[in-house]
Design a protein around this motif. Structure first.
Motif, short mmCIF file in Angstrom:
data_model
loop_
_atom_site.label_atom_id
_atom_site.label_comp_id
_atom_site.label_asym_id
_atom_site.label_seq_id
_atom_site.Cartn_x
_atom_site.Cartn_y
_atom_site.Cartn_z
N VAL A 7 22.43 2.56 -29.14
CA VAL A 7 22.55 2.42 -27.72
C VAL A 7 22.98 0.88 -27.43
O VAL A 7 22.40 -0.07 -27.21
N GLU A 8 24.43 0.49 -27.41
CA GLU A 8 24.91 -0.64 -27.43
C GLU A 8 26.28 -0.90 -26.83
O GLU A 8 27.01 -0.22 -27.20
N GLY A 40 23.18 3.41 -21.61
CA GLY A 40 22.02 4.38 -21.56
C GLY A 40 22.16 5.86 -20.79
O GLY A 40 21.53 6.90 -21.26
N PHE A 43 23.42 8.11 -23.60
CA PHE A 43 22.60 8.36 -24.54
C PHE A 43 21.38 9.22 -23.91
O PHE A 43 21.10 10.31 -24.57
N ILE A 54 15.71 4.65 -32.73
CA ILE A 54 16.70 4.06 -31.72
C ILE A 54 16.89 2.53 -31.53
O ILE A 54 15.80 1.95 -31.64
N MET A 56 18.12 -0.13 -29.34
CA MET A 56 18.71 -0.22 -28.06
C MET A 56 18.96 -1.48 -27.47
O MET A 56 18.06 -2.33 -27.44
N GLY A 65 18.87 -1.03 -20.58
CA GLY A 65 17.88 -0.58 -21.70
C GLY A 65 16.70 -0.43 -21.39
O GLY A 65 15.76 0.39 -21.76
N LEU A 81 11.22 3.07 -31.08
CA LEU A 81 12.33 2.33 -30.20
C LEU A 81 12.22 1.01 -30.39
O LEU A 81 11.20 0.29 -30.49
#
Length: 142
Positions: A7-8, A40, A43, A54, A56, A65, A81
């Motif tokens: 998640v970027e 986010g 996602f 993940i 993130m 995030g 995470l």
């Protein structure tokens, strides 16, 4: 298969991490697949089967995030995470949402592979115990 969510919002960073997943998969002989999300919201809206790990970013839009992690933890308390950030002081806040760890940009492959090792071990433990991670009643409420 080990599923990794990235998640970027920075394309260059997302591609670097995706490349690391592919390299790790080839080096370890483990079937890994990366899924990239630009923010986010994307996602969280697609979070159904749950990845094994993940990576993130903290500083991103829609939501940031930290807020995305808070929402994630409502339905999945145990997924690995790992926050990825430019500023280590922000990552410390990640422990409030149960982050496994954090990486500071630019991320080295060595540091990344250490986090992947944690994800693989968690995946193997879960497979041996046959424990589902997501709460059925909350899958649709991310």
């Amino acid at each position: 298969m080990i599923k990794i969510a990235i998640v970027e919002n920075e394309t260059e960073q997302a591609e670097l991490l995706r490349g690391y997943v592919e390299r790790y998969s080839a080096e370890k002989g483990i079937n890994c697949r990366a899924f990239v999300y630009e923010n986010g919201l994307d996602f969280l809206s697609q979070y159904r089967t749950g990845p094994d790990g993940i990576f993130m970013d903290i500083l991103m839009p829609l939501p940031d995030g930290m807020k995305a992690a808070e929402r994630l933890r409502r339905v999945d308390e145990s997924v690995c995470l790992i926050f990825v950030t430019n500023m280590a002081q922000l990552a410390i806040r990640g422990y409030k949402v149960g982050a496994t760890d954090f990486l500071v940009k630019p991320v080295s492959y060595f540091d990344f592979s250490m986090e992947m090792d944690k994800i693989v071990r968690a995946h193997e433990r879960r497979a041996r115990s046959h424990q589902p991670r997501l709460r059925m009643e909350q899958r649709a409420r991310v």
